[in-house]
Motif scaffolding. Structure first.
Motif, mmCIF file in Angstrom:
data_model
loop_
_atom_site.group_PDB
_atom_site.id
_atom_site.type_symbol
_atom_site.label_atom_id
_atom_site.label_comp_id
_atom_site.label_asym_id
_atom_site.label_seq_id
_atom_site.Cartn_x
_atom_site.Cartn_y
_atom_site.Cartn_z
ATOM 1 N N GLY A 323 0.742 17.164 -6.635
ATOM 2 C CA GLY A 323 0.871 16.638 -5.498
ATOM 3 C C GLY A 323 2.364 15.927 -5.406
ATOM 4 O O GLY A 323 2.916 15.703 -6.426
ATOM 5 N N PHE A 324 2.234 15.309 -4.174
ATOM 6 C CA PHE A 324 3.890 14.532 -4.141
ATOM 7 C C PHE A 324 3.431 13.329 -3.448
ATOM 8 O O PHE A 324 2.550 13.272 -2.563
ATOM 9 N N ARG A 325 4.595 12.536 -3.320
ATOM 10 C CA ARG A 325 4.315 11.403 -2.677
ATOM 11 C C ARG A 325 5.764 10.983 -2.009
ATOM 12 O O ARG A 325 6.768 11.508 -2.471
ATOM 13 N N PRO A 326 5.802 10.045 -0.883
ATOM 14 C CA PRO A 326 7.330 9.578 -0.512
ATOM 15 C C PRO A 326 8.058 8.836 -1.363
ATOM 16 O O PRO A 326 7.348 8.008 -1.867
ATOM 17 N N ASP A 327 9.311 8.970 -1.284
ATOM 18 C CA ASP A 327 10.307 8.121 -1.984
ATOM 19 C C ASP A 327 10.809 7.024 -0.935
ATOM 20 O O ASP A 327 11.396 7.274 0.166
ATOM 21 N N LEU A 328 10.365 5.540 -1.000
ATOM 22 C CA LEU A 328 10.382 4.619 -0.021
ATOM 23 C C LEU A 328 11.350 3.687 -0.548
ATOM 24 O O LEU A 328 11.563 2.807 0.151
ATOM 25 N N SER A 329 11.889 3.921 -1.844
ATOM 26 C CA SER A 329 12.590 3.016 -2.345
ATOM 27 C C SER A 329 14.174 2.603 -1.569
ATOM 28 O O SER A 329 14.507 1.368 -1.325
ATOM 29 N N MET A 330 14.750 3.792 -0.727
ATOM 30 C CA MET A 330 15.987 3.583 0.014
ATOM 31 C C MET A 330 15.424 2.669 1.489
ATOM 32 O O MET A 330 16.538 2.521 2.008
ATOM 33 N N ASP A 339 0.162 3.093 6.184
ATOM 34 C CA ASP A 339 -1.359 2.783 6.066
ATOM 35 C C ASP A 339 -1.376 2.530 4.615
ATOM 36 O O ASP A 339 -0.696 3.014 3.666
ATOM 37 N N ASP A 340 -2.290 1.821 3.968
ATOM 38 C CA ASP A 340 -2.668 1.360 2.683
ATOM 39 C C ASP A 340 -3.033 2.339 1.746
ATOM 40 O O ASP A 340 -2.853 2.032 0.483
ATOM 41 N N ILE A 341 -3.458 3.576 2.423
ATOM 42 C CA ILE A 341 -4.097 4.540 1.597
ATOM 43 C C ILE A 341 -3.287 5.667 1.237
ATOM 44 O O ILE A 341 -2.631 6.010 0.173
ATOM 45 N N VAL A 342 -2.972 6.279 2.288
ATOM 46 C CA VAL A 342 -1.928 7.640 2.077
ATOM 47 C C VAL A 342 -0.495 7.270 2.521
ATOM 48 O O VAL A 342 0.275 8.309 2.171
ATOM 49 N N GLU A 343 -0.146 6.130 2.655
ATOM 50 C CA GLU A 343 1.325 5.900 2.828
ATOM 51 C C GLU A 343 2.068 6.541 4.088
ATOM 52 O O GLU A 343 3.306 6.820 3.971
ATOM 53 N N ALA A 344 1.229 6.818 5.183
ATOM 54 C CA ALA A 344 1.749 7.456 6.239
ATOM 55 C C ALA A 344 1.919 6.384 7.549
ATOM 56 O O ALA A 344 1.173 5.342 7.314
ATOM 57 N N PRO A 345 2.577 6.578 8.412
ATOM 58 C CA PRO A 345 2.837 5.685 9.584
ATOM 59 C C PRO A 345 1.300 5.274 9.807
ATOM 60 O O PRO A 345 0.501 6.049 10.093
ATOM 61 N N PRO A 350 -4.895 8.141 10.257
ATOM 62 C CA PRO A 350 -6.451 8.650 10.729
ATOM 63 C C PRO A 350 -6.498 10.146 11.331
ATOM 64 O O PRO A 350 -7.614 10.599 11.031
ATOM 65 N N LEU A 351 -5.509 10.318 11.845
ATOM 66 C CA LEU A 351 -5.295 11.809 12.418
ATOM 67 C C LEU A 351 -5.103 12.807 11.003
ATOM 68 O O LEU A 351 -5.102 14.040 11.370
ATOM 69 N N ILE A 352 -4.470 12.451 9.874
ATOM 70 C CA ILE A 352 -4.289 13.502 8.881
ATOM 71 C C ILE A 352 -5.158 13.151 7.744
ATOM 72 O O ILE A 352 -4.845 13.754 6.737
ATOM 73 N N ASP A 353 -5.727 12.051 7.711
ATOM 74 C CA ASP A 353 -6.826 11.845 6.578
ATOM 75 C C ASP A 353 -7.314 13.026 5.902
ATOM 76 O O ASP A 353 -8.125 13.760 6.675
ATOM 77 N N PRO A 354 -6.975 13.446 4.713
ATOM 78 C CA PRO A 354 -7.371 14.696 4.044
ATOM 79 C C PRO A 354 -9.021 14.651 3.697
ATOM 80 O O PRO A 354 -9.469 15.786 3.481
ATOM 81 N N ASN A 355 -9.583 13.279 3.909
ATOM 82 C CA ASN A 355 -10.896 13.247 3.561
ATOM 83 C C ASN A 355 -11.829 13.904 4.882
ATOM 84 O O ASN A 355 -12.754 14.221 4.905
ATOM 85 N N MET A 382 7.078 16.353 6.259
ATOM 86 C CA MET A 382 6.337 15.986 5.109
ATOM 87 C C MET A 382 6.175 14.501 4.634
ATOM 88 O O MET A 382 5.107 14.138 4.168
ATOM 89 N N LYS A 383 7.150 13.889 4.682
ATOM 90 C CA LYS A 383 7.523 12.699 4.247
ATOM 91 C C LYS A 383 6.653 11.721 5.240
ATOM 92 O O LYS A 383 5.845 10.793 4.684
ATOM 93 N N SER A 384 6.354 11.992 6.532
ATOM 94 C CA SER A 384 5.571 11.237 7.420
ATOM 95 C C SER A 384 4.165 11.185 7.018
ATOM 96 O O SER A 384 3.318 10.565 7.391
#
Length: 440
Positions: A323-330, A339-345, A350-355, A382-384
Motif C-alpha cells: 500500500g501507499f501513504r501520503p508524502d506530507l514533508s512538503m 485524522d490520527d489513524i489514516v492521515e486523511a482530512p 470517518p467516511l472512508i475508514d477501510p474498517n 488519492m492523497k486525500s
C-alpha cells in the motif's frame, strides 16, 4: 544601498483574486481540477514533476483498472473535450489499462490549449507556505497568498504565489514500508535494489527481473493480486520461476472474490488468485510479520515473527505491495487537520475508514470535508485518502468539482455534492493488514 520600507503590509483581496490557483500534479484528479476551473474562468498553474502528464500512472500503465470508462472521465473534462471534437472511448463495461487511460483521455485533456498552456513539467514542489509567515503566525493569514517553492529538472529553485493550493500529487511514489511496525525493516538499505515497487511490469519491461527467480510478493491488496497473477503466468513459460505470497494477517480478505462486487474485473482478479493458491501455483504464507532484511547469497532474506516464532524466508527478489501513504514533508508550514489513524482530512476520515467502508460505500464529499485550518488549501484524490485504500477516480472528480465551485463563491454548487458509485463488496477489514490500492 536601498532604504527598506518597514510599513506593515496587508495582502489585499484584489491581489489574491489576481493570483492563480496552484495545482500540484498533472494526473487525472489534477487535470480534472483544471477542467473545472476552466469552466469557471479561474486561472491556475499545474506543477508536474514528470516530463509528461500522469507520470505515476505511466509507471503502472500495463495494469488494468477496475472501473469501466463511465467512471473514469470527469464530467467537466468531458464537456471541454467534446466541445473540441473529442469522442470518448467506447464503454463496453470493460475496464481499460492505465496506459489506455492516459493515451485515450488524459493526453487529450492536457492538450487542450486552455489547460496545456498552464502546465509546467519537470517541476517538483518542495514546500508550501504563506508569504512571509510560518505556520505559527495567524494575523492576516487567510488574506495572505500561498508561496510554493519548487525545483525544476535542471536544479533551479523558484517560488511562485497562489490564491489557493490543490495538492493532487497522489501517493504511488511513497509506498508503505515492509515492516509490520510501519517502519522500514532493519537492513532495508542493504537490499534496496532487490525490493521493487508495487505493480512491476512482470510480463513486459521488467520480465528479466522475475524470469527463473523466486519472487516474494508482500501485501494483502489488489496491487499484490495483480502482480501475483502476472508471475503465475510467467512461471508457465519460464522454468524455475516461483511465487510466494506473504501477508501479515491470517487471511487476505481484500482480494477474495465477492458476489456483491459490481466491478467485474476486480471480482475476477480475486477469483484468479484464489484458484492459483488452491492449485499450488502460488505459495501463501500468512501471519508473517517482517522485521529485518539482509543480503543472502545475492538475494533477500526476510526475517520476522510468525505465530509467536522467529522465522525467515529467502527470495531472489521482493515486491513491496503493502500500500501507499501520503508524502506530507512538503507541507510542514501548512496548517493541516489530519485524522490520527489514516492521515486523511479529519472530517473525511470517518467516511472512508477501510474498517467500515468499501470503495462503493464512501459518501459523496467535497470542500467541506476536505477543509483544513489553512484556508484555501486542499488535499484531493488519492492523497486525500491518506493510508486508506478505498479511492475511486469518480470520488476525486466530485471533490475537485466542489472545490472549484467554492473557489468561485458558488456555495450552492459547492455544497450539493452528488456521486453514484458501483457496489464493490468489502475492500478491507483490517487497516493494519498492509494491502495495496483497492480501487484504481
Amino acid at each position: 544601498m536601498t532604504l527598506l520600507d518597514l510599513t506593515p503590509r496587508t495582502a489585499t483581496s484584489d491581489r489574491m483574486a489576481a493570483l492563480p490557483v496552484v495545482i500540484i500534479g498533472a494526473g487525472p484528479i489534477g487535470l480534472a481540477a483544471a477542467a473545472n476551473l476552466v469552466e469557471r474562468g479561474i486561472d491556475f498553474t499545474i506543477l508536474e514533476v514528470g516530463d509528461r502528464v500522469s507520470s505515476s500512472i505511466r509507471l503502472w500503465g500495463h495494469t488494468r483498472l477496475f472501473s469501466p470508462w463511465r467512471h473514469l472521465i470527469d464530467p467537466a473534462a468531458r464537456r471541454l473535450l467534446e466541445a473540441a471534437g473529442w469522442s470518448a472511448p467506447t464503454d463496453d463495461g470493460r475496464a481499460p489499462k492505465g496506459r489506455e487511460l492516459v493515451d485515450e483521455y488524459l493526453e487529450s485533456l492536457a492538450a487542450l490549449p486552455q489547460i496545456g498552456s498552464r502546465i509546467r513539467f519537470g517541476t517538483r514542489v518542495v514546500a508550501v507556505a504563506r508569504e512571509g509567515m510560518d505556520r505559527t503566525r495567524s494575523a492576516g493569514r487567510a488574506q495572505t497568498p500561498f508561496l510554493v517553492r519548487l525545483q525544476t529538472s535542471d536544479g533551479a529553485v523558484e517560488e511562485l504565489s497562489g490564491r489557493a493550493v490543490i495538492d493532487a500529487s497522489g501517493t504511488y511514489t511513497t509506498p508503505n514500508p515492509l515492516a509490520s511496525t510501519g517502519l522500514d525493516p532493519i537492513g532495508a538499505a542493504e537490499v534496496g535494489d532487490l525490493v521493487l515497487h508495487a505493480l512491476p511490469d512482470v510480463l513486459g519491461a521488467d520480465r528479466a527481473s522475475f524470469a527463473g527467480a523466486h519472487t516474494v510478493v508482500v501485501g494483502a491488496g489488489h496491487s499484490a493480486a495483480n502482480t501475483l497473477t502476472g508471475l503465475a503466468r510467467l512461471a508457465e513459460d519460464e522454468p524455475g520461476t516461483r511465487v510466494t505470497w506473504l501477508i501479515r494477517n491470517p487471511s487476505a480478505v481484500r482480494v477474495s472474490s465477492s458476489p456483491d462486487d459490481e466491478l467485474a474485473d476486480r471480482a475476477k482478479l480475486g477469483s484468479r488468485v484464489d484458484r492459483l493458491v488452491d492449485s499450488g501455483q502460488i505459495t501463501l504464507v500468512d501471519s508473517f510479520e517482517i522485521s529485518r532484511l539482509q543480503n543472502q547469497d545475492g538475494g533477500v532474506r526476510l526475517t520476522g515473527r510468525r505465530r509467536g516464532e522467529d522465522v525467515f524466508l529467502d527470495a531472489d527478489v521482493v515486491v513491496n505491495a503493502t500500500g501507499f501513504r501520503p508524502d506530507l514533508s512538503m507541507l510542514r508550514e501548512v496548517r493541516l487537520d489530519l485524522d490520527d489513524i489514516v492521515e486523511a482530512p479529519r472530517r473525511l476520515a470517518p467516511l472512508i475508514d477501510p474498517n467500515l467502508h468499501s470503495c462503493g460505500t464512501v459518501s459523496p464529499h467535497g470542500f467541506a470535508e476536505l477543509r483544513h485550518p489553512e484556508p484555501g488549501f486542499f488535499l484531493v484524490g488519492m492523497k486525500s485518502y491518506g493510508r486508506a485504500p478505498t479511492f475511486l477516480l469518480a470520488t476525486g472528480y466530485e471533490q475537485v468539482r466542489s472545490i472549484a465551485a467554492w473557489l468561485d463563491g458558488d456555495m450552492s454548487a459547492a455544497t450539493e455534492v452528488q456521486l453514484t458509485l458501483p457496489a464493490t463488496g468489502v475492500c478491507s477489514t483490517d487497516l493494519g493488514s498492509g494491502g495495496g490500492s483497492c480501487c484504481s
